[in-house]
Each structure stands twice: as structure tokens, then as C-alpha cells.
Motif scaffolding. Structure first.
Motif, PDB file in Angstrom:
ATOM      1  N   ASP A 103       0.859  -1.187   0.000  1.00 32.10           N
ATOM      2  CA  ASP A 103       0.000   0.000   0.000  1.00 32.10           C
ATOM      3  C   ASP A 103       0.894   1.234   0.000  1.00 32.10           C
ATOM      4  OD1 ASP A 103      -1.942   1.914   0.268  1.00 32.10           O
ATOM      5  OD2 ASP A 103      -2.590   1.314   2.287  1.00 32.10           O
ATOM      6  N   ASP A 340      -4.499 -10.139 -11.603  1.00 30.75           N
ATOM      7  CA  ASP A 340      -5.793 -10.782 -11.408  1.00 30.75           C
ATOM      8  C   ASP A 340      -6.008 -11.248  -9.974  1.00 30.75           C
ATOM      9  OD1 ASP A 340      -6.295 -10.407 -14.094  1.00 30.75           O
ATOM     10  OD2 ASP A 340      -5.688 -12.431 -14.674  1.00 30.75           O
ATOM     11  N   SER A 341      -4.906 -11.485  -9.231  1.00 32.05           N
ATOM     12  CA  SER A 341      -5.040 -12.076  -7.897  1.00 32.05           C
ATOM     13  C   SER A 341      -4.739 -11.115  -6.760  1.00 32.05           C
ATOM     14  CB  SER A 341      -4.112 -13.293  -7.772  1.00 32.05           C
ATOM     15  OG  SER A 341      -2.755 -12.908  -7.912  1.00 32.05           O
ATOM     16  N   GLY A 343      -4.432  -7.132  -4.880  1.00 31.56           N
ATOM     17  CA  GLY A 343      -5.165  -5.873  -4.821  1.00 31.56           C
ATOM     18  C   GLY A 343      -4.321  -4.714  -4.349  1.00 31.56           C
ATOM     19  N   ASP A 344      -3.003  -4.832  -4.441  1.00 33.50           N
ATOM     20  CA  ASP A 344      -2.136  -3.763  -3.943  1.00 33.50           C
ATOM     21  C   ASP A 344      -1.888  -2.719  -5.019  1.00 33.50           C
ATOM     22  OD1 ASP A 344      -0.320  -4.938  -5.664  1.00 33.50           O
ATOM     23  OD2 ASP A 344       0.872  -5.867  -4.084  1.00 33.50           O
ATOM     24  N   ALA A 348      -2.498  -2.436  -9.433  1.00 36.21           N
ATOM     25  CA  ALA A 348      -3.224  -1.385 -10.160  1.00 36.21           C
ATOM     26  C   ALA A 348      -2.315  -0.694 -11.165  1.00 36.21           C
ATOM     27  CB  ALA A 348      -3.788  -0.370  -9.163  1.00 36.21           C
TER      28      ALA A 348
END
Length: 431
Positions: A103, A340-341, A343-344, A348
Motif C-alpha cells: 500500500d 488478477d489475484s 489488490g495492492d 493497479a
């Protein structure tokens, strides 16, 4: 107790503070790694949490996947000492944990909040500045150092380093005159400030002043060439000035002397070599066996994909340069699988910028020039989202020009106004 800038600390050891201050100088100056000084601070006060966070944050700024186990070990040790830490120090731990989790935006926000409460906290400034760079946030690259300078004492020994930071942020924001003036001001002090010499070089690169750039880096060579982790990047800038003058031979000579890969380099240090060879490839220059040499010791498998999509793109260039098309395709597929796997932030960045560029470079290398243009051109206006500088991202523009994307692309290249030999080369190709 408080540190030299009045920031609250939870140690009572003046010697530990001195070692931490030296580590901070090393991080801001790039003269040697700070790990020895951090170890010395821990030895003086084993219960002080902050040095463990410093170790983790420094390693995070290297964007090296192989260091992540050490990062998490340092953060776990810091967590065990958090009860006795100050609120400011615990906030640093929170920011570093967010960064380690991928993040990067959240970490920069956390470091920003530390700076709001403690505007002279140069740890927060150093780490936020580098991740502002990795995130392509030009506004914060200029704003954070500018704010810090308003609060730092005029005789603070680290003030020139903060000026160098702001100079770079100004250049990335398009304020070239101000950037060059402030960068030269920082360089005129007794301090050795490679970040400032680098900022001035960036201005000259953006303005197509390749002769001035070569002279500037020659004049300032004693500042950045010895004992400095940032020296390779300066040699890269020097090679770019040669390329702007279409002197491919001199650029490759600098590559051979200063940028060729070896087993000891981390990925961050290999990027410049890959980017330089790719530019030479676009110009039709003979790279010879250099791609293979650069690949030595660099893990180009799918394993480290996704830690930094900017780094992934440069790893792909090395595979393409060696004509390893199957391996290149596997690298792209691994990057897509991670998007695809995960979310960090890097997922993106890869989805929006990294993957289209990777597919575009593959198409260019395979001779599918129309496909390359269709993949790369839409990404170019948002390419800052995956980090790097204007100079580094100029590789995207030059790839499009090598595909014959047209005069409109050339006219958007800042250096075009100077009508350098390289500009004239691309003009003929895209007439």
C-alpha cells in the motif's frame, strides 16, 4: 529526549541518536548503506524501536523482492518494542507496515501525517519522497521538501539535501528554471549532494542541452562518482546526453565502464543499464553481447514479478534484447496473473500502465509495429502512474517513434524544441 531537529524519541542514549543521525545522512546522501550505523544504534539501545523501522524502510526503498524477508523480520522486531516507543515512532511503524504490504499510497499518506505533526522529521520526508517518485506523484515530490525547508534551520547540515529533493520535484513538475537554480544552490554548499546534481542534469535533459549536461556532470563528478550508490544513475544520465547527440559509441563506452551488470547489483541498479541498451537498440546500434552480460545475476524469471511493475518492464527489455521471446511471454503472463489475484498498488499500476507497455515492447521487438503503437500510445499520457522520471519515461516516447508513430508524438517530447541530433533523427523517421 529529542533528536537534532526536535522530534521526540524514546531512547535515552545520545550515542544511539548519533548513529541514527549518521544513518539518516547516508540515506539522504546515498553515500554507503546505512545498515552498519543502524546496527550501531541498536547496540547502544537494544530497546529502541525506531532503528528497526529504519532498517525496514530503507530496504523497502530499494524495491528489491529478495529483501522482503529481512523487511518483515525488522518490522516484527519493531512491533515487539512498540510498547515503549513514542507516538511518532509508532506512526513510522504503521507507515512502514503499509508500505511492506504494497500500500504505497497509504504509506505516503501516513508519512505525510507524520510530517504535518513533525515538519522537521527527515525520516518521514526521505521515505515519502522516494515513494512519491515510485508512484509518479510530481506534486508531492516538490511540496513535501518545500514545506520541510520552511521549518529547517538555515544551518541544518541536511538542508542542502532537502533542497536537492525540492529541485528534483520542481523539475518533474516542469519548473525548470527554479529547479536548476535551487539545485545549483544546493551544490554550491560544502555538502556533497548527488540528488541535487542529478536534478540539474534532469533539467538539462528535458531541455535538450546535451553539451551543457555533459559539462555539468564532468564538473560535478567528484561529488557523485566515488562511494555513492547513486553514481550509476549519474553515469546513465551522462550516457543519455551522448545519445541526445547521437554519439552511440561514447554512450556504450560509459555503459561498459559503469553500468554493465555484475552479481552484486540489486535490481534498482540494473534498470539504467537495461534502459540505455533499449535506447541503443531503438536507434539501430550494435549492442553486441551486452544484454547477456546484464542478465547475469538478475532473476528474470516470473518469481519476482509484481513487486514493482516499473522494474518488471525493464526485466522484460533484457529478455527481449536476448531474443528470449518465450521467456518474455511467460513474464507478461505472470504479471497478468498477479494483477488478477492481488489488490495492492503495484497490481493497479501494472494493470493500467505496466502490462500494456510490456505487451507493446514485445510487439515492437517482434516487428509488429502497428500493434506496438496501439498498445503503447494510449498509456503514454498516464505513464507517470507507474513511477519513474520524465527522463526515464522518455523511453516510451522513443519506442513509439521507433515504430513510426508520427510527428505528433515527437512534438510532445520536451527535448524536441532544442532540435538535438536525436530529435532530428526521429524527425526524419516520422516525417
Amino acid at each position: 529526549m529529542k533528536d537534532r531537529r526536535g522530534n521526540p524519541v524514546s531512547t535515552r542514549s545520545g550515542q544511539a541518536l548519533d548513529h541514527a543521525e549518521m544513518a539518516l545522512w547516508r540515506m539522504m546522501s546515498f553515500f554507503d548503506a546505512p545498515l552498519g550505523d543502524i546496527d550501531a544504534a541498536i547496540a547502544q539501545d537494544p530497546d529502541w524501536m525506531l532503528p528497526h523501522v529504519m532498517r525496514a524502510a530503507f530496504m523497502l526503498t530499494l524495491t528489491e523482492p529478495s529483501l522482503m524477508a529481512q523487511v518483515h523480520a525488522a518490522l516484527d522486531r519493531a512491533q515487539a518494542l512498540a510498547t515503549h516507543a513514542s507516538e511518532r515512532e509508532r506512526a513510522h511503524l504503521t507507515a512502514a507496515r503499509q508500505c511492506a504490504a504494497g500500500d504505497w499510497h497509504g504509506a505516503c499518506g501516513a508519512w505525510g501525517r507524520i510530517l504535518e505533526a513533525h515538519p522537521r522529521d527527515l525520516y518521514a520526508l526521505q521515505w515519502a519522497h522516494l515513494f512519491d517518485f515510485y508512484r509518479g506523484d510530481a506534486a508531492q515530490l516538490e511540496h513535501r521538501p518545500h514545506t520541510a525547508l520552511r521549518h529547517l534551520d538555515a544551518d541544518d547540515p541536511l538542508r542542502p539535501y532537502v533542497q536537492g529533493m525540492q529541485a528534483f520535484g520542481l523539475e518533474e513538475s516542469g519548473c525548470h528554471d527554479h529547479a536548476e537554480s535551487l539545485g545549483r544552490q544546493a551544490c554550491a554548499t560544502l555538502a556533497k549532494v548527488p540528488w541535487a546534481t542529478h536534478a540539474v542534469a534532469h533539467v538539462m535533459e528535458m531541455q535538450g542541452r546535451f553539451a551543457d549536461g555533459l559539462q555539468w556532470l564532468s564538473d560535478t563528478e567528484p561529488v557523485w562518482s566515488e562511494g555513492n550508490g547513486f553514481s550509476g544513475h549519474h553515469w546513465w544520465h551522462r550516457a543519455l546526453f551522448h545519445l541526445e547527440g547521437l554519439d552511440i559509441g561514447s554512450a556504450l563506452a560509459l555503459y561498459d565502464a559503469h553500468l554493465a551488470g555484475n552479481e552484486d547489483l540489486i535490481t534498482l541498479q540494473r534498470l539504467d543499464g537495461a534502459a540505455l541498451l533499449w535506447r541503443v537498440h531503438l536507434l539501430g546500434g550494435d549492442v553486441g553481447t551486452r544484454w547477456g552480460g546484464l542478465a547475469q545475476g538478475w532473476d528474470l524469471s516470473a518469481a519476482p514479478v509484481g513487486h514493482s511493475c516499473f522494474n518488471d518492464l525493464h526485466a522484460l527489455m533484457v529478455l527481449l534484447g536476448q531474443d528470449r521471446m518465450h521467456d518474455a511471454q511467460q513474464l507478461i503472463e505472470a504479471a497478468q496473473a498477479r494483477v488478477d489475484s492481488a489488490g495492492d498498488d503495484n497490481a493497479a499500476m501494472a494493470r493500467d500502465v505496466g502490462l500494456p507497455l510490456m505487451r507493446g515492447l514485445l510487439a515492437q521487438a517482434q516487428g509488429r509495429l502497428d500493434d506496438a503503437v496501439q498498445l503503447i500510445a494510449p498509456v503514454r499520457p498516464i505513464a507517470h502512474r507507474f513511477g519513474g522520471s520524465h527522463a526515464q519515461r522518455d523511453l516510451i516516447t522513443q519506442t513509439l517513434l521507433a515504430c513510426g508513430a508520427g510527428r505528433a508524438v515527437l512534438d510532445e517530447r520536451p527535448q524536441t524544441q532544442a532540435q538535438t541530433p536525436l530529435t532530428q533523427h526521429w524527425s526524419r523517421l516520422n516525417a
